[in-house]
Write a protein that holds these residues in place. Structure first.
Motif, PDB file in Angstrom:
ATOM      1  N   LYS A  12       0.833  -1.201   0.000  1.00  0.00           N
ATOM      2  CA  LYS A  12       0.000   0.000   0.000  1.00  0.00           C
ATOM      3  C   LYS A  12       0.867   1.250   0.000  1.00  0.00           C
ATOM      4  O   LYS A  12       0.582   2.219  -0.731  1.00  0.00           O
ATOM      5  CB  LYS A  12      -0.925   0.009   1.212  1.00  0.00           C
ATOM      6  N   GLU A  27      -8.299  -1.982  -3.028  1.00  0.00           N
ATOM      7  CA  GLU A  27      -7.148  -1.462  -2.298  1.00  0.00           C
ATOM      8  C   GLU A  27      -6.379  -0.433  -3.139  1.00  0.00           C
ATOM      9  O   GLU A  27      -5.847   0.546  -2.594  1.00  0.00           O
ATOM     10  CB  GLU A  27      -6.231  -2.615  -1.892  1.00  0.00           C
ATOM     11  N   GLU A  28      -6.317  -0.639  -4.447  1.00  0.00           N
ATOM     12  CA  GLU A  28      -5.617   0.325  -5.294  1.00  0.00           C
ATOM     13  C   GLU A  28      -6.416   1.631  -5.384  1.00  0.00           C
ATOM     14  O   GLU A  28      -5.850   2.723  -5.385  1.00  0.00           O
ATOM     15  CB  GLU A  28      -5.372  -0.259  -6.683  1.00  0.00           C
ATOM     16  N   LYS A  48      -8.348   2.807  -3.044  1.00  0.00           N
ATOM     17  CA  LYS A  48      -8.161   3.489  -1.760  1.00  0.00           C
ATOM     18  C   LYS A  48      -6.776   4.112  -1.654  1.00  0.00           C
ATOM     19  O   LYS A  48      -6.613   5.196  -1.070  1.00  0.00           O
ATOM     20  CB  LYS A  48      -8.403   2.505  -0.612  1.00  0.00           C
TER      21      LYS A  48
END
Length: 337
Positions: free
Chosen positions: A126, A157-158, A160
């Motif tokens: 991240k 997740e990308e 975010k």
């Protein structure tokens, strides 16, 4: 002070976004495997022509030539250390074009996926993703972009990580995912799940929605799913101009300007406020879309059967939520209008 995009959204019922970047650049001579972002330096006049094509066709928003401008993607071309510089160039060319338009036009800094898989399924952390997106964001900000625009994302997740990076850059942003796998993103997200994700972000976008995917019909179905989930933010619809086909050594999209005009009207009726095109969408498509949006009244929320009748059938029986959809053609048998 409100950003330009938010100001326009407060004044208008709809805004026209731009069309394809890659398709237009390939028509200008970009070779397969070549990094479009390097053209910001090598061929700035062609990038300016790309932007002006959208502006002159009536777009209120255009995306910069920076989709693959993150360090991970540029590393494939030995240009990973130039990410911030190349993004700044992309936005500078866009700023100059927009300022000459004679009307308000939003310069949206395009940010595409890193091309890597995030932990725990992949190796991208991240922190690394945020760092790459932040580097891009700062370059686009320096070049004069009005808003940042992350697009064609498939992983939550990308998405975010991009939101976090844009907060660090202190820039307003928009975000779209690509629902190209039986109504879901490649990583399995449904339209309703993206709405839930948006509602939980500490730094939510000005607007969000879908881009690319399979074809115009599928994009409308996804927009209907967004609308049904009751989001409080404006929706974006940027669908491809039909279905890609390989013709005489080149990828050709079969969507006519007339079909994309119908798509634009359906997108508005489905709940979209920002309406544009993606792959295969040329200035002639945008002009037809603009004329339709300006001259024809919005209709009621379309039924799936109406979408099929106007644009052709869906590429899959489900929108990803488990609900079946009407099928009236194979993907290669699109009805034209």
């Amino acid at each position: 002070m409100a950003d330009l995009l938010s100001t326009l959204l407060s004044r208008r019922d709809w805004l026209l976004a731009d069309g394809a970047t890659g398709t237009n650049l390939f028509n200008m001579g970009l070779e397969a495997g070549e990094a479009p972002e390097l053209w910001n330096e090598a061929h700035p006049e062609r990038i300016s022509a790309l932007y002006l094509g959208a502006i002159e066709a009536g777009s209120d928003i255009f995306l910069t030539n920076s989709f693959g401008g993150n360090a991970a993607r540029l590393k494939l071309h030995g240009a990973q250390d130039r990410a911030r510089e190349l993004n700044r160039m992309a936005a500078e060319i866009g700023r100059e074009a927009a300022d000459k338009a004679g009307r308000p036009v939003v310069v949206a800094g395009s940010v595409g996926p890193t091309g890597e898989i995030m932990e725990p399924m992949g190796a991208l952390t991240k922190a690394s993703a945020v760092e790459m997106f932040h580097e891009q964001a700062e370059g686009l900000k320096e070049g004069g972009a009005d808003v940042l625009w992350v697009e064609t994302i498939s992983a939550a997740e990308e998405f975010k990580a991009a939101a976090e990076a844009f907060a660090l850059a202190d820039m307003p942003w928009c975000g779209t995912m690509s629902f190209d796998t039986a109504g879901r993103t490649m990583m399995g997200l449904t339209a309703a799940e993206l709405v839930k994700l948006i509602m939980k972000l500490p730094n939510p976008p000005v607007a969000f929605g879908a881009n690319c995917g399979v074809g115009a019909s599928d994009l409308i179905r996804t927009t209907l799913a967004f609308s049904a989930a009751g989001p409080e933010r404006p929706l974006i619809a940027k669908g491809n101009a039909g279905i890609p086909k390989y013709v005489d050594g080149h990828i050709h999209y079969d969507g006519t300007p007339a079909l994309m005009a119908e798509y634009a009207l359906l997108a508005r009726s489905a709940g979209a406020t920002i309406i544009g095109g993606c792959c295969g969408t040329m200035p002639e498509h945008l002009r037809a879309m603009r004329e339709a949006l300006e001259t024809r009244e919005p209709g009621p929320r379309p039924a799936l059967e109406e979408v099929v009748e106007a644009l052709g059938g869906f590429s899959s029986a489900s929108d990803g939520s488990g609900e079946d959809a009407p099928q009236r053609r194979a993907r290669t048998g699109r009805r034209r209008r």
